[in-house]
Structure formats: structure tokens, C-alpha cells
Enzyme design. Structure first.
Site, PDB file in Angstrom:
ATOM      1  CE  LYS A  98       0.047  -0.002   2.892  1.00 43.64           C
ATOM      2  NZ  LYS A  98      -0.938  -0.772   2.128  1.00 43.64           N
ATOM      3  NE  ARG A 112      -0.686  -4.697  -5.078  1.00 49.56           N
ATOM      4  CZ  ARG A 112      -0.945  -3.610  -5.787  1.00 49.56           C
ATOM      5  NH1 ARG A 112      -1.292  -3.682  -7.045  1.00 49.56           N
ATOM      6  NH2 ARG A 112      -0.855  -2.431  -5.214  1.00 49.56           N
ATOM      7  NE  ARG A 153       2.687   0.185  -7.453  1.00 46.77           N
ATOM      8  CZ  ARG A 153       2.518  -0.062  -6.157  1.00 46.77           C
ATOM      9  NH1 ARG A 153       2.566   0.932  -5.275  1.00 46.77           N
ATOM     10  NH2 ARG A 153       2.293  -1.281  -5.724  1.00 46.77           N
ATOM     11  NE  ARG A 190       2.752  -6.120   1.213  1.00 50.56           N
ATOM     12  CZ  ARG A 190       2.964  -4.922   0.715  1.00 50.56           C
ATOM     13  NH1 ARG A 190       3.825  -4.107   1.268  1.00 50.56           N
ATOM     14  NH2 ARG A 190       2.291  -4.517  -0.327  1.00 50.56           N
ATOM     15  NE  ARG A 238      -1.281   2.853  -6.504  1.00 54.82           N
ATOM     16  CZ  ARG A 238      -1.026   2.125  -5.416  1.00 54.82           C
ATOM     17  NH1 ARG A 238      -0.930   2.713  -4.235  1.00 54.82           N
ATOM     18  NH2 ARG A 238      -0.889   0.812  -5.498  1.00 54.82           N
TER      19      ARG A 238
HETATM   20  P1  AMP Z   1       3.470  -1.758  -2.286  1.00 58.64           P
HETATM   21  O1  AMP Z   1       4.159  -0.640  -2.984  1.00 58.64           O
HETATM   22  O2  AMP Z   1       3.483  -1.638  -0.800  1.00 58.64           O
HETATM   23  O3  AMP Z   1       2.073  -2.019  -2.832  1.00 58.64           O
HETATM   24  O4  AMP Z   1       4.322  -3.089  -2.600  1.00 58.64           O
HETATM   25  C1  AMP Z   1       4.472  -3.559  -3.910  1.00 58.64           C
HETATM   26  C2  AMP Z   1       5.005  -4.981  -3.901  1.00 58.64           C
HETATM   27  O5  AMP Z   1       6.318  -5.006  -3.275  1.00 58.64           O
HETATM   28  C3  AMP Z   1       4.182  -6.004  -3.123  1.00 58.64           C
HETATM   29  O6  AMP Z   1       3.078  -6.515  -3.865  1.00 58.64           O
HETATM   30  C4  AMP Z   1       5.249  -7.060  -2.826  1.00 58.64           C
HETATM   31  O7  AMP Z   1       5.540  -7.818  -4.004  1.00 58.64           O
HETATM   32  C5  AMP Z   1       6.488  -6.211  -2.522  1.00 58.64           C
HETATM   33  N1  AMP Z   1       6.581  -5.845  -1.088  1.00 58.64           N
HETATM   34  C6  AMP Z   1       6.448  -4.603  -0.531  1.00 58.64           C
HETATM   35  N2  AMP Z   1       6.592  -4.631   0.809  1.00 58.64           N
HETATM   36  C7  AMP Z   1       6.825  -5.943   1.124  1.00 58.64           C
HETATM   37  C8  AMP Z   1       7.023  -6.640   2.350  1.00 58.64           C
HETATM   38  N3  AMP Z   1       6.999  -5.997   3.540  1.00 58.64           N
HETATM   39  N4  AMP Z   1       7.215  -7.979   2.289  1.00 58.64           N
HETATM   40  C9  AMP Z   1       7.241  -8.643   1.107  1.00 58.64           C
HETATM   41  N5  AMP Z   1       7.031  -8.064  -0.093  1.00 58.64           N
HETATM   42  C10 AMP Z   1       6.827  -6.718  -0.094  1.00 58.64           C
END
Ligand code: AMP
Length: 222
Positions: free
Chosen positions: A14, A174, A163, A89, A128
Site C-alpha cells: 500500500k 496484523r 520498523r 481498518r 522492509r
Molecule cells: P501501518 O503502518 O499501516 O502498518 O500501521 C501500523 C500500526 O499503526 C498498526 O498495526 C496499528 O497498531 C496502528 N494503526 C494504523 N492505522 C490504524 C487504524 N486505521 N486504526 C487503528 N490502528 C491503526
């Protein structure tokens, strides 16, 4: 330009697709993960709470997310089209987002559902590496995205890092959460007739597929 929502399990690309579309067409890229990581850096009580949730692959509460999204999409840089990466989400977020759009009198646009075979996913996540300076995404297992010099960003020469949640344990949480909680959104948007599916195994091809979808819809990308 139509606003875009990118739906996919983490690691499907994404962020990479959003960055490519931003570079080529000037979309604003809104990654809720990035917004939350920035907020966590403040290091206060809320910041530490957010960091702890992120590091363990657990969702941050909807209230925090809604506030961040409403603020961000109201900004002038989002007026010509933005890409949502990592939001909505869950179904509650999708419904909440529709209400925010109604309130702001904005269009939802198009939802892109990115699919990827499980066999590719693990290397996408474990391999990554992000740039501390410019946020560029690299991958040590990808010919295209491999850092030319170990630990150094190909774009700006900044330092690369992994990360904290890009490990197998957090990844499992996840991915499980995605299929249980996020995937039902696919039906929500399918029923509205705004969902399009693309294969995200090969990012160049993925970008071309999205461009074709938008052009077929009469969107003014060129
Ligand atoms: P990402 O960078 O999109 O993989 O997000 C990393 C982490 O941020 C996720 O595993 C969640 O803990 C939190 N997070 C990101 N977007 C959301 C969302 N829309 N709702 C809730 N938690 C989020």
C-alpha cells in the site's frame, strides 16, 4: 482526481503504491500508521500508549483515528485528491469515515483492493527497510527496492531502519487482524459499487492497473 482508499493486508505494498501515485500525480498520501508513529515520537503519555499498541500490532482507538483523519483531509493539500493507506481498518471506521465525508461534503472516490499471495508476504514484511529521513520504502529481498548500499537510502542517502513491528510475531497479529476485522470492509465497499481489485505481486504492473481503472472511470489523471 478521485480520492483513493487502498485496502490490503500489511506488506502488500500500500505504502509503495501510494508513494508512486503521489510522485506521479501529486496525490496527498495519508498513512494512518505514519501519522501515529509521528504522534508516538512526542513521547508523552498518549505517545507512549500509541507506540506500545503499534509495536504489538494492536489497533489504536477509533476516536484517535477519526480526529486525525478529519483534521488531515480538511487541509488544503488534500483538496486535489488524497490516498488513504491504513484507514479504514474495520467496519466501524468505514462507517465513521462516510459520516466524516458527509459532514465535510467530500466524495469517497474509489477503493482499490490489493491482493497478494501469502508466499510473497513474509519477505515483504521481514525484508522492509524504511528511510529515517524521507520515509522511502526499501526491501532487502526485492531486486527493485533493494538498498544499493547496505543500510543507506537509495533516494536521499539517509539511514535505513526496520520498523519495530516488522517482525514475525507482530506480523502474525496484523495479518490475523486484517482477515478478521478489515476484510469485511471489502463487502461494504463492493455493495456500493466502488471497489476494484488489483494484484500487487509486481508493483509496476499494479501501478498500471490502477491507472487503467482510473482512466476507465474518466478520472483526470494524465
Ligand atoms: P501501518 O503502518 O499501516 O502498518 O500501521 C501500523 C500500526 O499503526 C498498526 O498495526 C496499528 O497498531 C496502528 N494503526 C494504523 N492505522 C490504524 C487504524 N486505521 N486504526 C487503528 N490502528 C491503526
Amino acid at each position: 482526481m478521485k480520492n483513493l482508499i487502498l485496502l490490503a493486508v500489511q506488506g502488500a505494498g500500500k505504502g509503495t503504491l501510494a508513494k508512486a501515485l503521489k510522485e506521479k500525480y501529486g496525490y496527498e498520501h495519508i498513512s494512518t500508521g505514519d501519522l501515529l508513529r509521528e504522534r508516538a515520537l512526542v513521547g508523552d503519555e498518549l505517545g507512549m500508549k500509541i507506540k506500545n499498541l503499534i509495536d504489538n500490532g494492536i489497533f489504536v482507538s477509533n476516536d484517535i483515528i477519526f480526529e486525525a483523519i478529519e483534521y488531515k483531509i480538511s487541509q488544503p493539500e488534500c483538496a486535489n485528491g488524497y490516498i488513504l493507506d491504513g484507514f479504514p481498518r474495520n467496519l466501524e471506521q468505514a462507517e465513521g469515515y462516510s459520516k466524516i465525508l458527509e459532514k465535510l461534503n467530500k466524495d469517497l472516490g474509489v477503493v482499490i483492493n490489493m491482493t497478494i499471495p501469502d508466499s510473497l508476504l513474509i519477505n515483504r514484511i521481514i525484508g522492509r527497510r524504511m528511510c529515517k529521513e524521507c520515509g522511502a520504502i526499501h526491501n532487502i529481498y526485492s531486486e527493485e527496492l533493494k538498498p544499493l548500499k547496505e543500510g543507506i537510502c537509495n533516494k536521499c542517502g539517509g539511514t535505513l531502519y526496520q520498523r519495530d513491528d516488522d517482525n514475525e510475531e507482530a506480523m502474525k497479529t496484523r495479518v490475523e487482524t486484517y482477515f478478521k476485522v478489515t476484510a469485511p470492509i471489502i463487502d461494504y465497499y463492493k455493495e456500493q459499487g466502488i471497489l476494484y481489485e488489483v494484484d500487487s505481486s509486481d508493483m509496476k504492473q499494479t501501478l498500471m492497473s490502477v491507472e487503467e481503472i482510473l482512466k476507465n472511470l474518466g478520472d483526470k489523471i494524465d
